[in-house]
Write a protein that holds these residues in place. Structure first.
Motif, PDB file in Angstrom:
ATOM      1  N   ILE A 107     -13.282 -48.682 -18.908  1.00 41.02           N
ATOM      2  CA  ILE A 107     -12.490 -48.195 -20.030  1.00 41.02           C
ATOM      3  C   ILE A 107     -11.181 -47.655 -19.480  1.00 41.02           C
ATOM      4  O   ILE A 107     -11.183 -46.759 -18.623  1.00 41.02           O
ATOM      5  CB  ILE A 107     -13.236 -47.107 -20.828  1.00 41.02           C
ATOM      6  CG1 ILE A 107     -14.510 -47.687 -21.438  1.00 41.02           C
ATOM      7  CG2 ILE A 107     -12.360 -46.536 -21.920  1.00 41.02           C
ATOM      8  CD1 ILE A 107     -15.756 -47.020 -21.015  1.00 41.02           C
ATOM      9  N   THR A 108     -10.087 -48.209 -19.922  1.00 37.86           N
ATOM     10  CA  THR A 108      -8.768 -47.696 -19.549  1.00 37.86           C
ATOM     11  C   THR A 108      -8.147 -47.043 -20.774  1.00 37.86           C
ATOM     12  O   THR A 108      -8.788 -46.922 -21.828  1.00 37.86           O
ATOM     13  CB  THR A 108      -7.867 -48.830 -19.031  1.00 37.86           C
ATOM     14  OG1 THR A 108      -7.517 -49.693 -20.130  1.00 37.86           O
ATOM     15  CG2 THR A 108      -8.563 -49.641 -17.951  1.00 37.86           C
ATOM     16  N   LYS A 109      -6.885 -46.653 -20.656  1.00 40.29           N
ATOM     17  CA  LYS A 109      -6.218 -46.008 -21.789  1.00 40.29           C
ATOM     18  C   LYS A 109      -6.068 -46.958 -22.972  1.00 40.29           C
ATOM     19  O   LYS A 109      -6.051 -46.524 -24.127  1.00 40.29           O
ATOM     20  CB  LYS A 109      -4.845 -45.512 -21.355  1.00 40.29           C
ATOM     21  CG  LYS A 109      -4.889 -44.392 -20.328  1.00 40.29           C
ATOM     22  CD  LYS A 109      -3.484 -43.998 -19.902  1.00 40.29           C
ATOM     23  CE  LYS A 109      -3.515 -42.874 -18.872  1.00 40.29           C
ATOM     24  NZ  LYS A 109      -2.139 -42.505 -18.411  1.00 40.29           N
TER      25      LYS A 109
ATOM     26  N   GLN B  28      -9.357 -34.453 -18.052  1.00 38.33           N
ATOM     27  CA  GLN B  28      -9.843 -34.208 -16.692  1.00 38.33           C
ATOM     28  C   GLN B  28      -8.685 -33.795 -15.775  1.00 38.33           C
ATOM     29  O   GLN B  28      -7.512 -34.002 -16.077  1.00 38.33           O
ATOM     30  CB  GLN B  28     -10.512 -35.465 -16.135  1.00 38.33           C
ATOM     31  CG  GLN B  28     -11.708 -35.952 -16.944  1.00 38.33           C
ATOM     32  CD  GLN B  28     -12.839 -34.953 -16.994  1.00 38.33           C
ATOM     33  OE1 GLN B  28     -13.421 -34.607 -15.976  1.00 38.33           O
ATOM     34  NE2 GLN B  28     -13.158 -34.476 -18.204  1.00 38.33           N
ATOM     35  N   SER B  29      -9.050 -33.238 -14.647  1.00 36.92           N
ATOM     36  CA  SER B  29      -8.044 -32.874 -13.643  1.00 36.92           C
ATOM     37  C   SER B  29      -8.389 -33.560 -12.325  1.00 36.92           C
ATOM     38  O   SER B  29      -9.384 -33.189 -11.679  1.00 36.92           O
ATOM     39  CB  SER B  29      -8.008 -31.349 -13.451  1.00 36.92           C
ATOM     40  OG  SER B  29      -7.049 -30.995 -12.485  1.00 36.92           O
ATOM     41  N   PRO B  30      -7.598 -34.565 -11.947  1.00 34.19           N
ATOM     42  CA  PRO B  30      -6.441 -35.118 -12.651  1.00 34.19           C
ATOM     43  C   PRO B  30      -6.874 -35.959 -13.845  1.00 34.19           C
ATOM     44  O   PRO B  30      -8.020 -36.424 -13.879  1.00 34.19           O
ATOM     45  CB  PRO B  30      -5.791 -36.005 -11.571  1.00 34.19           C
ATOM     46  CG  PRO B  30      -6.947 -36.478 -10.753  1.00 34.19           C
ATOM     47  CD  PRO B  30      -7.894 -35.320 -10.692  1.00 34.19           C
ATOM     48  N   PRO B  31      -5.949 -36.203 -14.800  1.00 38.04           N
ATOM     49  CA  PRO B  31      -6.272 -37.084 -15.923  1.00 38.04           C
ATOM     50  C   PRO B  31      -6.659 -38.464 -15.410  1.00 38.04           C
ATOM     51  O   PRO B  31      -6.062 -38.977 -14.470  1.00 38.04           O
ATOM     52  CB  PRO B  31      -4.963 -37.130 -16.728  1.00 38.04           C
ATOM     53  CG  PRO B  31      -4.232 -35.887 -16.335  1.00 38.04           C
ATOM     54  CD  PRO B  31      -4.590 -35.642 -14.902  1.00 38.04           C
ATOM     55  N   LEU B  32      -7.660 -39.049 -16.033  1.00 40.38           N
ATOM     56  CA  LEU B  32      -8.167 -40.339 -15.574  1.00 40.38           C
ATOM     57  C   LEU B  32      -7.450 -41.485 -16.282  1.00 40.38           C
ATOM     58  O   LEU B  32      -7.304 -41.489 -17.512  1.00 40.38           O
ATOM     59  CB  LEU B  32      -9.667 -40.443 -15.831  1.00 40.38           C
ATOM     60  CG  LEU B  32     -10.554 -39.394 -15.154  1.00 40.38           C
ATOM     61  CD1 LEU B  32     -12.020 -39.615 -15.537  1.00 40.38           C
ATOM     62  CD2 LEU B  32     -10.382 -39.426 -13.642  1.00 40.38           C
ATOM     63  N   ASP B  33      -7.026 -42.464 -15.480  1.00 43.19           N
ATOM     64  CA  ASP B  33      -6.424 -43.674 -16.041  1.00 43.19           C
ATOM     65  C   ASP B  33      -7.489 -44.699 -16.402  1.00 43.19           C
ATOM     66  O   ASP B  33      -7.232 -45.615 -17.185  1.00 43.19           O
ATOM     67  CB  ASP B  33      -5.460 -44.284 -15.021  1.00 43.19           C
ATOM     68  CG  ASP B  33      -4.318 -43.336 -14.683  1.00 43.19           C
ATOM     69  OD1 ASP B  33      -3.449 -43.143 -15.553  1.00 43.19           O
ATOM     70  OD2 ASP B  33      -4.323 -42.786 -13.561  1.00 43.19           O
TER      71      ASP B  33
END
Length: 706
Positions: free
Chosen positions: A57-59, A15-20
């Motif tokens: 959900i996180t990284k 995604q833009s920005p990448p999701l944390d």
């Protein structure tokens, strides 16, 4: 499950920005409690099937927040990829994210599935560390859900005036008057039951709730229904048009919300000002758009000018909760038919438990006679719940269940919202408590009832717990309270008998119920939660009276807790009540007083009651209630069923034992008759009387029957 999380994390990174982090709520575009199969996104990603919960959900992590109704169920259903977060015990989601995610973290949400107040609360929490809420352009779960169920095209139907009680024209007029009084020129209605109630339509887009997937926009001069037009027949379309309602495609609500914000929606329709509404010219100074922050999704709110939005509970919530006379009559009739179905079920189940399992049955407390049971004859939680549905289906105006039946035996009864599955459900056990919480949708009303029974020999502890629950149930149902009282103030009445023995339950006590609509209805409730303070209880509201003990963590050796054991039993009793004016001797402060009227009719199991705990007043109430059960249900029962009900509702005789000393120095007692409820329908017929003797300390010293 690991593949699902890996796919989501890959998509998050793109995604833009990448999701944390990504939030996956339980709700659909309408913030519904019960959602259609294709909207069960949180269930898909987590495997947890409860109706309430929020997945994060996180990284590196996956966490699920849910409330006390579902702690045990979530523990059983979540894989080791997930960590359960217990609401009320663990940090709230927004606090946890603010404290544990890095500064300037990007947290993704689908703005269609999050309410305005939830999104704004998160934004305030995230601002502390410059974290930001990112509205994704698509739902990321939908993108990886390969076998997502298709949208169903179920027809919308008119809800006749003979059941609705108020016409669409009357409801629109009242709504527009409310808009005008609040200086609003329009309202966006997103809650499915509010749309259905306002336009007198029903559907079957969501299991157990007779609603249609639709939005509505109402202005001072026009009204719109946003729905898949394939669901709207020419008959329904004509009815809507006759009330000045224009049908538009479901997806058009987004652009129309923007047009509403710019004051162009009415002009685009060609409707003349003042034709349908209260505004007689185009110079009305109403300039606000009314949005309910608890039910309107963030996506639609984002189309509006935030400075010209009235963020306030929908006026339809209270209007819908205040039942009109036709709705009240319908609810009462529906509950009588429903009660008859419950009694027929108990009669059938009592016979089956005796014949198949050698149980002593509903009335006796004997030991179970061991029997070798063929596999094809075994009774499971699902099989018997299907039988209960069959009894309901035979009743007039039946349209389906109002929620998945909670049919639970033994330890499963401790799972508050247990949902048995055919492949994994338990077999009935004559030595264990059986709890069934169930309800139905009828054209004239929605029902919700819980009873707990035992077909063997209940322990003294089980009786004590059941009776404590019953005492709280009676105490709340008998309450009288001044106008202006809210459900928060009354919740304690149901808990005091439980607190005496160190018992309690984790959920609220009562909720409103719809009129052939949602089984859980606000805006009022009876609960310890702060929201129960928001709306006072009022005449013609419905509310449930549900008390519960769930011995899922602890087993108390009555009366003093001291031994703890995982997995035992749960007890719940639930009736639907109607709030009415109370006839009090005095009227302090000229406030007026209110009370409750029971409209649910099914017996409480006498052999589960520890009579030493009940007061004479509680026994009198039980006798009166059981007498009414016989009176109201008799027209729907055959001879055998009525005989069973008479036996299940035999009245108690109670006497007082006053100790005296005789001239010879011996102690003896004088027996005085305090009261007896002798129902009119059994005068002149043989009747077994349960009797108890009560001493000065209101404790039972003898008992039996004659």
């Amino acid at each position: 499950m690991a593949d699902i999380l890996a796919s989501l994390r890959s998509l998050m990174a793109s995604q833009s920005p990448p999701l944390d982090a990504l939030l996956v709520p339980s709700e659909d575009y309408h913030q519904s409690e019960y959602v259609s199969a294709r909207d069960k996104r949180r269930e898909f990603v987590s495997g947890f099937t409860g109706s309430a919960g929020l997945a994060l959900i996180t990284k590196n992590e996956a966490r699920l927040w849910t409330d006390g109704r579902y702690f045990l169920q979530a523990t059983q259903q979540l894989s080791d990829q997930w960590k359960l977060m217990r609401i009320g015990e663990d940090p709230p989601l927004d606090v946890w994210m603010s404290d544990n995610l890095q500064k300037e973290a990007a947290i993704g949400i689908d703005p269609w599935c999050v309410s305005v107040d939830t999104a704004q609360r998160w934004e305030r929490a995230f601002a502390k560390k410059n974290q930001k809420l990112v509205q994704t352009s698509t739902n990321l779960v939908d993108e990886i859900w390969k076998n997502r169920p298709p949208a169903e095209i179920n027809p919308a139907v008119d809800h006749p005036l003979e059941f609705a009680g108020r016409s669409v024209a009357e409801k629109l007029k009242a709504l527009r008057e409310k808009l005008s009084s609040e200086r609003a020129r329009g309202i966006i209605i997103t809650a499915l039951d509010e749309v259905a109630w306002l336009y007198n339509i029903r559907g079957s887009d969501v299991s157990y709730s007779p609603v249609v997937h639709a939005f509505a926009i109402v202005t001072l001069n026009s009204a719109f229904l946003y729905v898949d037009k394939r669901k709207v027949s020419s008959k329904v379309s004509s009815s809507l048009q006759a009330n000045g309602i224009e049908v538009r495609e479901y997806g058009a609500v987004s652009s129309d919300a923007a047009m509403l914000a710019s004051n162009q929606l009415d002009q685009a329709t060609g409707v003349n000002f003042g034709q349908n509404g209260v505004c007689q010219n185009d110079t009305c100074d109403n300039d606000l758009i009314w949005v309910d922050p608890a039910s309107c999704c963030y996506a639609l709110f984002s189309k509006l000018d935030a400075n010209k939005v009235l963020l306030q509970q929908s006026p339809l919530a209270l209007a819908k909760a205040l039942k009109n006379p036709v709705e009240l009559d319908g609810l009462k009739n529906a509950h009588i038919r429903d009660g008859a179905a419950v009694v027929q079920y108990l009669v059938w189940l009592d016979k089956q438990m005796q014949e198949i399992y050698g149980a002593s049955g509903y009335f006796l407390e004997g030991e179970v006679t061991s029997k070798k049971i063929p596999e094809t004859m075994k009774l499971t939680e699902v099989f018997v719940s299907d039988k209960l549905e069959g009894f309901r289906a035979s009743k007039e105006h039946f349209r389906g269940l109002s929620f998945p039946t909670i049919s639970s035996v033994g330890p499963n009864a401790a799972i508050i919202h247990y949902s048995p599955q055919a492949k994994t459900c338990a077999e009935l056990d004559p030595n264990s408590i059986y709890l069934f919480d169930s309800g139905a949708q009828y054209l004239d009303g929605t029902t919700d009832i819980t009873r707990t029974v035992h077909f063997g020999k209940p322990s003294a502890h089980e009786k004590a717990c059941y009776t404590s629950v019953l005492k709280g149930h009676i105490a709340l149902g008998n309450a009288r309270f001044p106008n202006g009282t809210n459900g928060y103030s009354l919740d304690i009445l149901a808990r005091i008998p439980l607190w005496r023995y160190g018992l309690d339950y984790r959920h609220g006590t009562g909720h409103g119920i719809g009129s052939y609509l949602n089984v859980h209805e606000g805006p009022h409730q009876i609960s310890f939660r702060p929201q129960a303070r928001n709306v006072p209880l009022q005449v013609s509201m419905t509310v449930t009276d549900a008390e519960v003990i769930t011995n899922r963590i602890r087993k108390f050796l009555f009366p003093e807790p001291g031994y703890y054991e995982d997995g035992n039993f749960g007890i719940r009793l639930e009736n639907v009540l109607v709030i009415k004016e109370a006839d009090t001797e005095f009227n302090f402060g000229d406030k007026g007083y209110l009370s409750f009227e029971h409209i649910t009719w099914a017996p409480y199991q006498i052999k589960l009651i520890d009579l030493s705990i009940l007061t004479p007043e509680e026994i009198q109430w039980l006798n009166r209630y059981h007498s009414k059960c016989r009176e109201f249900l008799a027209p729907y029962l055959d001879k055998n069923e009525m005989e069973w009900l008479k036996k299940a509702t035999e009245p108690f005789l109670f006497i007082s034992l006053l100790p005296i000393t005789s001239s010879l120095g011996y102690h003896c007692s004088i027996h005085l008759l305090l009261g007896i409820w002798w129902p009119h329908d059994v005068i002149g017929t043989p009747l077994t009387l349960n009797f108890i003797a009560v001493d000065e300390g209101m404790k039972t010293s003898a008992g039996g029957n004659r």
